[in-house]
Scaffold this motif. Sequence first.
Motif, PDB file in Angstrom:
ATOM      1  N   THR A 123       0.289  -2.454 -16.094  1.00 59.67           N
ATOM      2  CA  THR A 123       0.150  -2.446 -14.637  1.00 59.67           C
ATOM      3  C   THR A 123       1.489  -2.064 -14.005  1.00 59.67           C
ATOM      4  O   THR A 123       2.498  -1.890 -14.701  1.00 59.67           O
ATOM      5  CB  THR A 123      -0.256  -3.834 -14.113  1.00 59.67           C
ATOM      6  OG1 THR A 123       0.852  -4.742 -14.263  1.00 59.67           O
ATOM      7  CG2 THR A 123      -1.462  -4.382 -14.856  1.00 59.67           C
ATOM      8  N   VAL A 124       1.502  -1.960 -12.684  1.00 56.60           N
ATOM      9  CA  VAL A 124       2.783  -1.828 -11.987  1.00 56.60           C
ATOM     10  C   VAL A 124       3.581  -3.100 -12.198  1.00 56.60           C
ATOM     11  O   VAL A 124       3.029  -4.165 -12.539  1.00 56.60           O
ATOM     12  CB  VAL A 124       2.574  -1.593 -10.474  1.00 56.60           C
ATOM     13  CG1 VAL A 124       1.885  -0.280 -10.213  1.00 56.60           C
ATOM     14  CG2 VAL A 124       1.821  -2.759  -9.839  1.00 56.60           C
ATOM     15  N   ASP A 125       4.889  -3.026 -11.973  1.00 61.22           N
ATOM     16  CA  ASP A 125       5.715  -4.226 -12.029  1.00 61.22           C
ATOM     17  C   ASP A 125       5.340  -5.128 -10.853  1.00 61.22           C
ATOM     18  O   ASP A 125       4.894  -4.658  -9.797  1.00 61.22           O
ATOM     19  CB  ASP A 125       7.194  -3.843 -11.952  1.00 61.22           C
ATOM     20  CG  ASP A 125       8.101  -4.943 -12.490  1.00 61.22           C
ATOM     21  OD1 ASP A 125       7.579  -5.991 -12.917  1.00 61.22           O
ATOM     22  OD2 ASP A 125       9.331  -4.749 -12.455  1.00 61.22           O
ATOM     23  N   ALA A 146       6.673  -1.980  -1.003  1.00 55.81           N
ATOM     24  CA  ALA A 146       5.923  -2.698  -2.023  1.00 55.81           C
ATOM     25  C   ALA A 146       4.738  -3.370  -1.335  1.00 55.81           C
ATOM     26  O   ALA A 146       4.745  -3.576  -0.118  1.00 55.81           O
ATOM     27  CB  ALA A 146       6.797  -3.721  -2.731  1.00 55.81           C
ATOM     28  N   LEU A 147       3.728  -3.701  -2.109  1.00 62.14           N
ATOM     29  CA  LEU A 147       2.488  -4.235  -1.553  1.00 62.14           C
ATOM     30  C   LEU A 147       2.400  -5.733  -1.788  1.00 62.14           C
ATOM     31  O   LEU A 147       2.445  -6.193  -2.934  1.00 62.14           O
ATOM     32  CB  LEU A 147       1.283  -3.537  -2.189  1.00 62.14           C
ATOM     33  CG  LEU A 147      -0.098  -3.822  -1.603  1.00 62.14           C
ATOM     34  CD1 LEU A 147      -0.154  -3.447  -0.127  1.00 62.14           C
ATOM     35  CD2 LEU A 147      -1.173  -3.070  -2.380  1.00 62.14           C
ATOM     36  N   LEU A 148       2.285  -6.470  -0.696  1.00 59.14           N
ATOM     37  CA  LEU A 148       2.140  -7.921  -0.766  1.00 59.14           C
ATOM     38  C   LEU A 148       0.666  -8.277  -0.638  1.00 59.14           C
ATOM     39  O   LEU A 148       0.001  -7.876   0.320  1.00 59.14           O
ATOM     40  CB  LEU A 148       2.939  -8.585   0.363  1.00 59.14           C
ATOM     41  CG  LEU A 148       2.926 -10.117   0.411  1.00 59.14           C
ATOM     42  CD1 LEU A 148       3.651 -10.703  -0.808  1.00 59.14           C
ATOM     43  CD2 LEU A 148       3.556 -10.625   1.707  1.00 59.14           C
ATOM     44  N   TRP A 162       1.587  -3.817   3.415  1.00 58.23           N
ATOM     45  CA  TRP A 162       2.734  -3.101   2.873  1.00 58.23           C
ATOM     46  C   TRP A 162       4.013  -3.649   3.488  1.00 58.23           C
ATOM     47  O   TRP A 162       4.084  -3.867   4.695  1.00 58.23           O
ATOM     48  CB  TRP A 162       2.630  -1.606   3.166  1.00 58.23           C
ATOM     49  CG  TRP A 162       1.714  -0.894   2.219  1.00 58.23           C
ATOM     50  CD1 TRP A 162       0.428  -0.521   2.437  1.00 58.23           C
ATOM     51  CD2 TRP A 162       2.035  -0.478   0.891  1.00 58.23           C
ATOM     52  NE1 TRP A 162      -0.088   0.102   1.325  1.00 58.23           N
ATOM     53  CE2 TRP A 162       0.875   0.150   0.361  1.00 58.23           C
ATOM     54  CE3 TRP A 162       3.178  -0.565   0.094  1.00 58.23           C
ATOM     55  CZ2 TRP A 162       0.840   0.669  -0.926  1.00 58.23           C
ATOM     56  CZ3 TRP A 162       3.136  -0.035  -1.188  1.00 58.23           C
ATOM     57  CH2 TRP A 162       1.991   0.572  -1.687  1.00 58.23           C
ATOM     58  N   VAL A 163       5.014  -3.865   2.644  1.00 57.81           N
ATOM     59  CA  VAL A 163       6.334  -4.298   3.090  1.00 57.81           C
ATOM     60  C   VAL A 163       7.276  -3.118   2.879  1.00 57.81           C
ATOM     61  O   VAL A 163       7.604  -2.765   1.743  1.00 57.81           O
ATOM     62  CB  VAL A 163       6.828  -5.528   2.300  1.00 57.81           C
ATOM     63  CG1 VAL A 163       8.093  -6.087   2.941  1.00 57.81           C
ATOM     64  CG2 VAL A 163       5.748  -6.595   2.213  1.00 57.81           C
ATOM     65  N   ILE A 182       1.393 -12.176  -4.391  1.00 61.14           N
ATOM     66  CA  ILE A 182       2.005 -11.347  -5.421  1.00 61.14           C
ATOM     67  C   ILE A 182       2.574 -10.120  -4.730  1.00 61.14           C
ATOM     68  O   ILE A 182       1.966  -9.574  -3.806  1.00 61.14           O
ATOM     69  CB  ILE A 182       0.969 -10.946  -6.499  1.00 61.14           C
ATOM     70  CG1 ILE A 182       1.619 -10.096  -7.598  1.00 61.14           C
ATOM     71  CG2 ILE A 182      -0.216 -10.214  -5.888  1.00 61.14           C
ATOM     72  CD1 ILE A 182       0.674  -9.810  -8.774  1.00 61.14           C
ATOM     73  N   LEU A 183       3.758  -9.703  -5.160  1.00 60.84           N
ATOM     74  CA  LEU A 183       4.339  -8.454  -4.670  1.00 60.84           C
ATOM     75  C   LEU A 183       4.232  -7.430  -5.789  1.00 60.84           C
ATOM     76  O   LEU A 183       4.687  -7.677  -6.913  1.00 60.84           O
ATOM     77  CB  LEU A 183       5.800  -8.626  -4.253  1.00 60.84           C
ATOM     78  CG  LEU A 183       6.395  -7.397  -3.539  1.00 60.84           C
ATOM     79  CD1 LEU A 183       5.789  -7.247  -2.140  1.00 60.84           C
ATOM     80  CD2 LEU A 183       7.919  -7.491  -3.448  1.00 60.84           C
TER      81      LEU A 183
END
Length: 359
Positions: A123-125, A146-148, A162-163, A182-183
């Motif tokens: 997965t993505v980190d 990054a997506l919260l 999105w952050v 989760i980020l």
Amino acid sequence: MTALPLPPGSTLGILGGGQLGRMLSQAASRLGFNVVILDPEENSPAGRVSQGQIVAAYDNATALGVLGQTCAAVTFEFENVPAASVARLAEGGALVAPGPKALAAAQDRVEEKTFLNGVGATTVDFAPVDSLDDLLAALERLGAPALLKTRREGYDGKGQVWVRSAKMAADAWHAVGERPSILEAKADFTRELSVIAARGHDGAVAVYPLGENTHKGGVLKTTVAPAAVDAATEKRAKAIAKAILEGLDYVGVLGVELFDLGDGKLLVNEIAPRVHNTGHWTQDGCVCDQFEEHIRAIAGWPLGPTTAHARVEMTNLLGDEIEQWKTLSGKPDARLHLYGKAEARPGRKMGHVNRVKPL
């Protein structure tokens, strides 16, 4: 111990009375099964096409007891059914598929991604976030944007934001309700693919051709399948799906969303322990669609063929798009699947249309 395979005339239970439950019930009926729905909403879309419905909350102990005693096997149509309810059914002796392990993994995004990476489905980190300080530290490590996302619940774009910089962190944390989250690092993908796969009680695995998905406003709009992918990509996707199924000791149909990075690498975005919106194309593109496949799997029947006999573009009908039925019903290449929902709210999935083309 329930004897398998279940014979026609057996009763199956479904937790959830929405459109997925409805289409599962219709598939079960074709195979000669009776279906009982458990859903808190009276006159649910699935309840109206089934033998009966128990109107009760998903955690109602009495209702779960009745369902377990009435049904030879129980499944669920969406992953936000309480895991404790599924565990209660299993502990009471009901045959529940997929099992509590798969449901629990899919209900927590941190647990899900930890499991996926553990079975080689990269997965993505990511980083767990339980406070604003955690969010700031995660942004420092993963970078922005990054997506919260909330760890639990949230679908079709809900519960996520999105952050784009550290300055946005406090607002983003507030936007998700300051709940455990989760980020996720941004994935530079060229397209989203998905794979629908099934596993039987005997460990047999069947995988459908990949679909290519387009989203609008965080909600799936179209899936085109079979997707235009090379043999190597198809092979990798199927290997990922098989690893997930076996790692969860899974029984039933599973949806796997994938990011295609365009360099031969695939990352898993999310899994869904159920029949999946991106698999609706199989209703008109395959001899055995995902709904029948799920019923076959949980009932201990042989899995059906997954080869595509047509190319299909599936389009969700959202909100008042349902009114397009008047036009779509006259199109020779269009197969309508309407869910029988009374109220067409904006963004609500009211049905879908499969446009069928020769391969």
